[in-house]
Design an enzyme around this catalytic site. Sequence first.
Site, PDB file in Angstrom:
ATOM      1  N   ASP A  92       0.853  -1.177   0.000  1.00 17.77           N
ATOM      2  CA  ASP A  92       0.000   0.000   0.000  1.00 17.77           C
ATOM      3  C   ASP A  92       0.907   1.253   0.000  1.00 17.77           C
ATOM      4  O   ASP A  92       2.104   1.153   0.322  1.00 17.77           O
ATOM      5  CB  ASP A  92      -0.835  -0.085   1.292  1.00 17.77           C
ATOM      6  CG  ASP A  92      -1.593   1.167   1.597  1.00 17.77           C
ATOM      7  OD1 ASP A  92      -2.494   1.514   0.829  1.00 17.77           O
ATOM      8  OD2 ASP A  92      -1.274   1.820   2.622  1.00 17.77           O
ATOM      9  N   ILE A  93       0.360   2.396  -0.362  1.00 15.27           N
ATOM     10  CA  ILE A  93       1.209   3.610  -0.404  1.00 15.27           C
ATOM     11  C   ILE A  93       1.000   4.490   0.838  1.00 15.27           C
ATOM     12  O   ILE A  93       1.880   4.574   1.697  1.00 15.27           O
ATOM     13  CB  ILE A  93       0.952   4.415  -1.699  1.00 15.27           C
ATOM     14  CG1 ILE A  93       1.378   3.577  -2.927  1.00 15.27           C
ATOM     15  CG2 ILE A  93       1.744   5.730  -1.656  1.00 15.27           C
ATOM     16  CD1 ILE A  93       1.159   4.264  -4.277  1.00 15.27           C
ATOM     17  N   ASP A  94      -0.163   5.146   0.916  1.00 12.14           N
ATOM     18  CA  ASP A  94      -0.358   6.134   1.997  1.00 12.14           C
ATOM     19  C   ASP A  94      -0.431   5.454   3.367  1.00 12.14           C
ATOM     20  O   ASP A  94      -1.240   4.554   3.574  1.00 12.14           O
ATOM     21  CB  ASP A  94      -1.648   6.934   1.762  1.00 12.14           C
ATOM     22  CG  ASP A  94      -1.529   7.856   0.560  1.00 12.14           C
ATOM     23  OD1 ASP A  94      -1.909   7.430  -0.551  1.00 12.14           O
ATOM     24  OD2 ASP A  94      -1.037   8.981   0.736  1.00 12.14           O
TER      25      ASP A  94
ATOM     26  N   ASP B 266      -2.109  -0.282   5.814  1.00 10.26           N
ATOM     27  CA  ASP B 266      -2.330   0.427   7.085  1.00 10.26           C
ATOM     28  C   ASP B 266      -3.784   0.751   7.372  1.00 10.26           C
ATOM     29  O   ASP B 266      -4.070   1.422   8.367  1.00 10.26           O
ATOM     30  CB  ASP B 266      -1.565   1.760   7.069  1.00 10.26           C
ATOM     31  CG  ASP B 266      -2.224   2.760   6.123  1.00 10.26           C
ATOM     32  OD1 ASP B 266      -2.476   2.391   4.965  1.00 10.26           O
ATOM     33  OD2 ASP B 266      -2.517   3.887   6.567  1.00 10.26           O
TER      34      ASP B 266
HETATM   35  O1  LIG Z   1      -4.496   2.846  -0.336  1.00  3.27           O
HETATM   36  P1  LIG Z   1      -3.577   3.964   0.033  1.00  3.27           P
HETATM   37  O2  LIG Z   1      -2.350   4.042  -0.819  1.00  3.27           O
HETATM   38  O3  LIG Z   1      -3.241   3.996   1.476  1.00  3.27           O
HETATM   39  O4  LIG Z   1      -4.430   5.298  -0.251  1.00  3.27           O
HETATM   40  C1  LIG Z   1      -5.567   5.573   0.586  1.00  3.27           C
HETATM   41  C2  LIG Z   1      -5.955   7.028   0.434  1.00  3.27           C
HETATM   42  O5  LIG Z   1      -4.781   7.780   0.769  1.00  3.27           O
HETATM   43  C3  LIG Z   1      -4.872   9.201   0.662  1.00  3.27           C
HETATM   44  O6  LIG Z   1      -5.598   9.694   1.769  1.00  3.27           O
HETATM   45  C4  LIG Z   1      -4.975   9.417   3.002  1.00  3.27           C
HETATM   46  O7  LIG Z   1      -3.648  10.003   3.008  1.00  3.27           O
HETATM   47  C5  LIG Z   1      -3.624  11.448   2.970  1.00  3.27           C
HETATM   48  C6  LIG Z   1      -2.164  11.872   2.863  1.00  3.27           C
HETATM   49  O8  LIG Z   1      -1.437  11.376   3.938  1.00  3.27           O
HETATM   50  C7  LIG Z   1      -4.309  11.981   4.214  1.00  3.27           C
HETATM   51  O9  LIG Z   1      -4.291  13.405   4.218  1.00  3.27           O
HETATM   52  C8  LIG Z   1      -5.754  11.465   4.261  1.00  3.27           C
HETATM   53  O10 LIG Z   1      -6.384  11.856   5.475  1.00  3.27           O
HETATM   54  C9  LIG Z   1      -5.786   9.931   4.177  1.00  3.27           C
HETATM   55  O11 LIG Z   1      -7.107   9.458   4.067  1.00  3.27           O
HETATM   56  C10 LIG Z   1      -5.447   9.621  -0.663  1.00  3.27           C
HETATM   57  O12 LIG Z   1      -5.686  10.999  -0.651  1.00  3.27           O
HETATM   58  C11 LIG Z   1      -6.663   8.838  -1.083  1.00  3.27           C
HETATM   59  O13 LIG Z   1      -6.990   9.139  -2.420  1.00  3.27           O
HETATM   60  C12 LIG Z   1      -6.347   7.342  -0.989  1.00  3.27           C
HETATM   61  O14 LIG Z   1      -7.478   6.560  -1.356  1.00  3.27           O
HETATM   62 MG   LIG Z   2      -2.843   3.197   3.170  1.00  2.00          MG
END
Ligand SMILES: O=P(O)(O)OC[C@H]1O[C@H](O[C@H]2O[C@H](CO)[C@@H](O)[C@H](O)[C@H]2O)[C@H](O)[C@@H](O)[C@@H]1O
Ligand SMILES: [Mg+2]
Length: 287
Positions: A38-40, A216
């Site tokens: 996963d990224i974020d 995460d």
């Molecule tokens: O599946 P992921 O790679 O974990 O992406 C999930 C979502 O991540 C992002 O939002 C989340 O991260 C942001 C930056 O740290 C944060 O500000 C936000 O509160 C989190 O929900 C992204 O913007 C989404 O498009 C993704 O789906």
């Molecule tokens: Mg994530």
Amino acid sequence: MQHLDPSQSGTPEGPLQQIEWLVDALTREPDAWALFLDIDGTLVDIAPSPDAIVVPPDLPGHLVALSRRLNGALALVTGRALPYADKLFQPYELPVAGLHGAERRMVDGSVDAVAATSAFEEVKAALAAAAGQWPGVLVEDKGAAVAAHYRQAPEWRDEVEKAMEFYLLQAGSDFTLQRGKMVFEIRPARANKGSAVQSYLEEAPFRGRRPIAIGDDVTDEEMFRIVNRMGGHSIRIADAPGGTEARGIIASAEDLRQALARAATAGDGSEFPSSTSLPSSLKGRTA
Ligand SMILES: O=P(O)(O)OC[C@H]1O[C@H](O[C@H]2O[C@H](CO)[C@@H](O)[C@H](O)[C@H]2O)[C@H](O)[C@@H](O)[C@@H]1O
Ligand SMILES: [Mg+2]
């Protein structure tokens, strides 16, 4: 060689054991494992807004080096749109499943994309207009998906949830509501992170390997379920307030990055070169 089976050492283990297990598995048995990341919140730290994330300069190079070590069996599985994920790790193009699995670039570089219909464009426009009433709420247009982030205005959480449930009905049954970290998203229902992992595992070089999934958030639970069922391993980063199906925990994205850097560089005998010194011919390729 004794097989590095996570279940043999009695999971769940502590975060430090997870790190050592991961580094060991990827370096000692690179032909046995496929890695799904996963990224974020997993590869990069959570930031106040979607565009405020910081990709550490060494991370893209380490991911590519690790991918080469695994003969290309490394994919990113993210809620981000595919072009955005590519931008984060440029100049490299790793296999990526975007929009929580709804779109996917295969190992050969071909893309199974999903386009936004004109009806969905109208839903996004209506949501953006409604968000004007919620100061601090950010609407993230991801093409065939849309997210409403309340991280900077948690007082609007319930309003945003109600509105997203309404706009989901407008979007229709091809869409689903995805909850996440201080965010509600409307995304295509046709796939999820678990089915994306399954699809990769049907293709070389993923085929025949045991999957490791690291994430995460609630959206990652689908991949945890799949890899657990397939005899692989699952690791969740940090907190899991609602519980998790992951077999192990690593304390932070930083700890994971360090583990991946170790696995990428082990046995090199030297510090791994920075991402900028890797050949740009790796663009679109990892093996
Ligand atoms: O599946 P992921 O790679 O974990 O992406 C999930 C979502 O991540 C992002 O939002 C989340 O991260 C942001 C930056 O740290 C944060 O500000 C936000 O509160 C989190 O929900 C992204 O913007 C989404 O498009 C993704 O789906
Ligand atoms: Mg994530």
